[in-house]
Scaffold this active site. Structure first.
Site, PDB file in Angstrom:
ATOM      1  N   LYS A 192       0.871  -1.184   0.000  1.00 49.00           N
ATOM      2  CA  LYS A 192       0.000   0.000   0.000  1.00 49.00           C
ATOM      3  C   LYS A 192       0.904   1.229   0.000  1.00 49.00           C
ATOM      4  O   LYS A 192       1.414   1.648   1.023  1.00 49.00           O
ATOM      5  CB  LYS A 192      -0.883  -0.010   1.253  1.00 49.00           C
ATOM      6  N   GLU A 267       8.520   1.186  11.442  1.00 44.97           N
ATOM      7  CA  GLU A 267       9.686   2.071  11.263  1.00 44.97           C
ATOM      8  C   GLU A 267       9.116   3.478  11.301  1.00 44.97           C
ATOM      9  O   GLU A 267       8.420   3.898  10.371  1.00 44.97           O
ATOM     10  CB  GLU A 267      10.357   1.831   9.903  1.00 44.97           C
ATOM     11  N   CYS A 302      13.644  10.270   7.548  1.00 44.54           N
ATOM     12  CA  CYS A 302      13.386   9.889   8.936  1.00 44.54           C
ATOM     13  C   CYS A 302      14.647   9.978   9.783  1.00 44.54           C
ATOM     14  O   CYS A 302      14.598  10.329  10.952  1.00 44.54           O
ATOM     15  CB  CYS A 302      12.797   8.501   8.993  1.00 44.54           C
ATOM     16  N   GLU A 400       9.603  16.237  15.569  1.00 45.02           N
ATOM     17  CA  GLU A 400      10.020  15.947  14.193  1.00 45.02           C
ATOM     18  C   GLU A 400       9.331  16.933  13.238  1.00 45.02           C
ATOM     19  O   GLU A 400       8.107  17.021  13.193  1.00 45.02           O
ATOM     20  CB  GLU A 400       9.645  14.506  13.811  1.00 45.02           C
TER      21      GLU A 400
HETATM   22  P1  NAD Z   1       1.971   8.588   7.476  1.00 43.69           P
HETATM   23  O1  NAD Z   1       2.056   7.805   8.762  1.00 43.69           O
HETATM   24  O2  NAD Z   1       1.023   9.703   7.408  1.00 43.69           O
HETATM   25  O3  NAD Z   1       1.574   7.600   6.259  1.00 43.69           O
HETATM   26  C1  NAD Z   1       2.327   6.455   5.949  1.00 43.69           C
HETATM   27  C2  NAD Z   1       1.436   5.453   5.250  1.00 43.69           C
HETATM   28  O4  NAD Z   1       0.405   5.038   6.145  1.00 43.69           O
HETATM   29  C3  NAD Z   1       0.725   5.991   3.998  1.00 43.69           C
HETATM   30  O5  NAD Z   1       0.687   4.967   3.033  1.00 43.69           O
HETATM   31  C4  NAD Z   1      -0.681   6.282   4.523  1.00 43.69           C
HETATM   32  O6  NAD Z   1      -1.693   6.223   3.539  1.00 43.69           O
HETATM   33  C5  NAD Z   1      -0.877   5.157   5.522  1.00 43.69           C
HETATM   34  N1  NAD Z   1      -1.867   5.410   6.568  1.00 43.69           N
HETATM   35  C6  NAD Z   1      -2.355   6.611   6.990  1.00 43.69           C
HETATM   36  N2  NAD Z   1      -3.254   6.414   7.983  1.00 43.69           N
HETATM   37  C7  NAD Z   1      -3.318   5.063   8.185  1.00 43.69           C
HETATM   38  C8  NAD Z   1      -4.033   4.250   9.097  1.00 43.69           C
HETATM   39  N3  NAD Z   1      -4.871   4.753   9.979  1.00 43.69           N
HETATM   40  N4  NAD Z   1      -3.839   2.908   9.055  1.00 43.69           N
HETATM   41  C9  NAD Z   1      -2.960   2.362   8.172  1.00 43.69           C
HETATM   42  N5  NAD Z   1      -2.273   3.089   7.273  1.00 43.69           N
HETATM   43  C10 NAD Z   1      -2.440   4.425   7.285  1.00 43.69           C
HETATM   44  O7  NAD Z   1       3.462   9.017   7.175  1.00 43.69           O
HETATM   45  P2  NAD Z   1       4.000   9.895   5.950  1.00 43.69           P
HETATM   46  O8  NAD Z   1       3.534  11.292   6.156  1.00 43.69           O
HETATM   47  O9  NAD Z   1       3.673   9.211   4.675  1.00 43.69           O
HETATM   48  O10 NAD Z   1       5.590   9.801   6.164  1.00 43.69           O
HETATM   49  C11 NAD Z   1       6.281  10.608   7.051  1.00 43.69           C
HETATM   50  C12 NAD Z   1       6.622   9.858   8.320  1.00 43.69           C
HETATM   51  O11 NAD Z   1       7.275   8.640   7.996  1.00 43.69           O
HETATM   52  C13 NAD Z   1       7.590  10.630   9.188  1.00 43.69           C
HETATM   53  O12 NAD Z   1       7.211  10.562  10.540  1.00 43.69           O
HETATM   54  C14 NAD Z   1       8.912   9.893   8.980  1.00 43.69           C
HETATM   55  O13 NAD Z   1       9.834  10.031  10.001  1.00 43.69           O
HETATM   56  C15 NAD Z   1       8.446   8.488   8.807  1.00 43.69           C
HETATM   57  N6  NAD Z   1       9.442   7.678   8.087  1.00 43.69           N
HETATM   58  C16 NAD Z   1      10.166   6.733   8.789  1.00 43.69           C
HETATM   59  C17 NAD Z   1      11.141   5.974   8.163  1.00 43.69           C
HETATM   60  C18 NAD Z   1      11.923   4.916   8.919  1.00 43.69           C
HETATM   61  O14 NAD Z   1      12.541   4.068   8.279  1.00 43.69           O
HETATM   62  N7  NAD Z   1      11.940   4.925  10.233  1.00 43.69           N
HETATM   63  C19 NAD Z   1      11.395   6.153   6.796  1.00 43.69           C
HETATM   64  C20 NAD Z   1      10.654   7.127   6.098  1.00 43.69           C
HETATM   65  C21 NAD Z   1       9.669   7.868   6.773  1.00 43.69           C
END
Ligand code: NAD
Length: 498
Positions: A192, A267, A302, A400
């Site tokens: 997804k 993650e 991240c 963050e």
């Molecule tokens: P997000 O949590 O908003 O979304 C991530 C994914 O989750 C998307 O595909 C989204 O559609 C889905 N999603 C949203 N609500 C959901 C729910 N209720 N249930 C299941 N899935 C759902 O994050 P983002 O804005 O896409 O990315 C930014 C964040 O990701 C930052 O906090 C960043 O630090 C983190 N990140 C972490 C790593 C790592 O390896 N630790 C790597 C990249 C990004």
């Protein structure tokens, strides 16, 4: 004559791209059952790119059923590991052959510079896929020493149906970090992608079929958080591997608990500290590295080094070098091959970062940047921004931001620096710059972070190293052979022989 891949080349190529927006379920592209779509926009100019299937629970059910069927009949899970390896290597070769197309899709959909997607995202994705393909016929089980009347084995078995829910900042790479080990281990996968960047995931699904991945083994469902929620609540998904925000990670863990206790791997975010001691071997190098650590990918990383902790006696010199180095990270048009940084992902993220810049102006000293750049198309472009904080209590020093905003915090002793570094809820990465072995040893032991760099930051892209966080940065690890344990169950088999 080699083709000159300048901005005109990429713009022209963008016109010829066929953007696939249908979901990919059971080996074919399909509209959502409801025929509903959403639009994916390009951060480059905020213009619509393509309509994309808005998958709801009916579509998720179909994808899960296809994944389950393919898993149980063994078209993939039942292959010899070396056979899966050979198909995954073919897929990697196809990704490589389509590097320009996929990199362009990624830049159009995410606003990342084309130099990054051609030189980083795509090679990184291919490397990851190849690495796990090449690993999988070389991992073995165990034969424990035991009572001689018995013979026993400890073997690894695939889990079954693995859902991978990933973010927008490295759309293909973050997806590959999940699907490569999961598929190599023999699972069937439902990916997804983020609703902000669905296009590259959809494109590689077609290439998966070309490579010989059987129908149902690799599916892509597109949609927003609700689609991810359906996966997290589904009773026939065995594991959900997530990269994204802490808020959503918590919800996924709750939904897994409320449904079938599927395995949950998270993650999450970070607020990583980059510590520069007065005996740093090369202050100019530390400054250049500190700028790259936060401004690469517009700070949407991240593990970004978003807190620069500098020992007070060298603070003035380091800050001056840092201000100079930051000039290299002025955003440019993402399809210009010379651009080092591009657009912020969308208006929502842009507003969020701007709010933090306003908060920063109240609680710290603005040293550089802070402005948006409206002259590049009509997308969201932000100057690299640096604040100097008096101490570590500021909100911008703890929360963050996920944008090109660095906070510099002076300190006096190593003990103080480590305490500041460890004070946030996160624990993804950290770095220490010093010439003293004792300082380095103390810091690397005491920093609560999944990765610690010494006299560098964010270097050595090598799949042998696990990546993930301590504390609220998540659990489990992507990359390295350790990642396989996320997607396998251990089985003890005990036979009475005497
Ligand atoms: P997000 O949590 O908003 O979304 C991530 C994914 O989750 C998307 O595909 C989204 O559609 C889905 N999603 C949203 N609500 C959901 C729910 N209720 N249930 C299941 N899935 C759902 O994050 P983002 O804005 O896409 O990315 C930014 C964040 O990701 C930052 O906090 C960043 O630090 C983190 N990140 C972490 C790593 C790592 O390896 N630790 C790597 C990249 C990004």
């Amino acid at each position: 004559m080699p083709e000159l891949k300048d901005r005109a080349y990429w713009l022209e190529k963008a016109k010829t791209l066929r953007l696939e927006g249908r979901a990919f379920i059971d080996g074919v592209y399909v509209d959502a059952h409801s025929r509903a779509t959403f639009c994916t926009y390009s951060p480059i100019d905020a213009l619509p790119l393509a309509p994309v299937a808005l998958c709801a629970s009916a579509d998720v059910d179909l994808a899960v059923a296809a994944a389950r069927r393919s898993f149980e009949v063994g078209v993939w899970s039942g292959l010899a590991p070396r056979e899966r390896k050979s198909v995954l290597l073919k897929w990697a070769a196809l990704l490589e052959a389509h590097t320009d197309e996929l990199a362009l899709l990624e830049s159009l959909d995410s606003g990342k510079p084309i130099a990054d997607t051609t030189g980083g995202d795509l090679p990184g994705t291919i490397y990851c896929l190849r690495w796990f393909a090449e690993l999988i016929d070389k991992v073995h089980g165990e034969v424990p020493a035991t009572d001689p009347r018995f013979f026993g084995t400890v073997t690894h078995q695939p889990l079954g149906v693995v859902a991978a829910v990933v973010p927008w900042n490295y759309p293909l790479l973050m997806a590959a970090w999940k699907f490569s080990p999961a598929l190599a281990a023999g699972n069937s996968v439902i990916l997804k992608p983020s609703e902000k960047t669905p296009l590259s995931a959809l494109r590689i699904a077609g290439l998966a079929v070309e490579a010989g991945i059987p129908a149902g083994v690799f599916n892509v469902v597109t949609g927003d958080g609700a689609t991810g929620r359906d996966l997290s609540l589904h009773g026939d998904v065995d594991c959900i591997a997530f990269t994204g925000s802490g808020k959503v990670g918590r919800e996924i863990a709750k939904n897994a608990a409320a449904s079938n206790l599927k395995r949950v791997w998270l993650e999450l975010g970070g607020k990583s500290a980059n510590i520069v001691m007065a005996d740093c071997p090369d202050i100019a190098q530390a400054a250049r590295s500190a700028a790259a650590a936060i401004f690469a990918n517009m700070g949407q990383v991240c593990s970004a080094g978003s807190r620069l902790l500098v020992q007070r006696s060298i603070a003035d010199q380091l800050i001056q070098e840092l201000l100079d180095a930051t000039d290299d990270y002025q955003p440019g048009h993402p399809l210009d091959p010379d651009s080092v940084t591009g657009a912020i992902i969308d208006g929502v993220q842009f507003e969020r970062v701007c709010e933090y810049i306003e908060i920063g102006k109240q609680e710290a000293q603005l040293l550089k940047g802070g402005n948006s750049l409206s002259h590049i198309e009509s997308g969201a472009y932000l100057e690299p921004t640096i604040f100097l904080a008096k101490d570590s209590s500021a909100r911008i020093a703890n929360e963050e931001i996920f944008g090109p905003v660095l906070v510099v915090i002076p300190f006096d002793t190593l003990e103080e620096a480590i305490a500041i570094a460890n004070q946030t809820e996160y624990g993804l990465a950290a770095a220490v710059w010093s010439s003293d072995l004792k300082t380095i040893h103390t810091a690397t032991r005491q920093l609560k972070a999944g990765t610690v760099w010494v006299n560098c930051y964010d270097e050595l892209v090598d799949m042998n190293f696990p990546f993930g966080g301590f504390k609220e940065s998540g659990n489990g690890r992507d990359n390295s052979a350790h990642a396989l344990s996320k997607y396998t169950e251990l089985k003890s088999t005990i036979m009475r022989c005497g």
